[in-house]
Design an enzyme around this catalytic site. Sequence first.
Site, PDB file in Angstrom:
ATOM      1  N   TYR A 165       0.945  -1.178  -0.071  1.00 23.23           N
ATOM      2  CA  TYR A 165      -0.170  -0.011  -0.120  1.00 23.23           C
ATOM      3  C   TYR A 165       0.966   1.422   0.051  1.00 23.23           C
ATOM      4  O   TYR A 165       0.620   2.324  -0.506  1.00 23.23           O
ATOM      5  CB  TYR A 165      -1.030  -0.127   1.213  1.00 23.23           C
ATOM      6  CG  TYR A 165      -2.166   0.613   0.913  1.00 23.23           C
ATOM      7  CD1 TYR A 165      -3.092   0.453  -0.248  1.00 23.23           C
ATOM      8  CD2 TYR A 165      -2.666   1.552   2.048  1.00 23.23           C
ATOM      9  CE1 TYR A 165      -4.159   1.327  -0.377  1.00 23.23           C
ATOM     10  CE2 TYR A 165      -3.988   2.077   1.722  1.00 23.23           C
ATOM     11  CZ  TYR A 165      -4.588   2.063   0.599  1.00 23.23           C
ATOM     12  OH  TYR A 165      -5.814   2.817   0.487  1.00 23.23           O
ATOM     13  N   LYS A 172      -3.333   8.238   3.615  1.00 18.19           N
ATOM     14  CA  LYS A 172      -4.388   7.870   4.057  1.00 18.19           C
ATOM     15  C   LYS A 172      -4.405   8.470   5.771  1.00 18.19           C
ATOM     16  O   LYS A 172      -5.293   8.927   6.255  1.00 18.19           O
ATOM     17  CB  LYS A 172      -4.918   6.384   4.170  1.00 18.19           C
ATOM     18  CG  LYS A 172      -5.612   5.685   3.159  1.00 18.19           C
ATOM     19  CD  LYS A 172      -6.835   6.571   2.494  1.00 18.19           C
ATOM     20  CE  LYS A 172      -7.517   5.911   1.185  1.00 18.19           C
ATOM     21  NZ  LYS A 172      -8.659   6.549   0.833  1.00 18.19           N
TER      22      LYS A 172
END
Length: 266
Positions: A165, A172
């Site tokens: 990720y 995020k």
Amino acid sequence: MSGLLAGKRILVTGVLTDASIAFHAAKLAQEEGAEVILTGFGRLSLVQRIARRLPKEAPVIELDVQNREHLDTLAERVAEHLGEGVPLDGLVHSIAFAPQDALGGNFLQTEWESVSTAFEVSAYSLKSVTMALLPLLAPEDGSVEGRGASVVGLDFDAQVAWPKYDWMGVAKAALESTSRYLARDLGHQNIRCNLIAAGPLKSMAAKSIPGFEQLADVWDARAPIGWELTDPEPAGRGIVALLSDWFPKTTGEIVHVDGGVHMMGA
């Protein structure tokens, strides 16, 4: 009209396919009595086609969060569909993007240009879109009094480092912090800002993440109440709940809709 969102006007961003969380949030919002407007980026004809699959076809407005003109005119363009003097009651922020070199195990080699794009689109846009819509979310004429508005963003739990990720995970984390600061600074205008941290789904966005299956395997093994990779509705329900008046004093919160994985130890 009855329903959790009866009489409310909601703007939903990020609808690309009918498999997306944003689409299901829009669908559920309509079923709960809301009037919905969508935004689209790039292939507007595709978004318009998807809009026709809603219980009631929703208008689509073009929005590129990196385009200053789009942001500067957003409130005016949304107001054309609301009617003169009609406020906006909710915003669903479902916008995220990272260039390919910012994902897939390339964390140490990613250049700032790609990182900055991920941050601007995936985190800063929560602030930029919310502020662009502030004249509708908190009208200066005082019509906000006793009403309140709700901003709900889509998150992926940033408490830990996930496989593959990479810089999207960092973006995020920035989104989570941005939401808290928006909650702090807009609370006096009775605007709540919260996030739904959803588990992984087999969506268009997931296809752009190298090694997504490795990430998804975590949920198969660790979700205590199970997790369905092809069912966006639980996350959509969480969004609708936060848009409603049932959480009038909840702001700066992250609600996990992930089958419980976020709280599991080793």
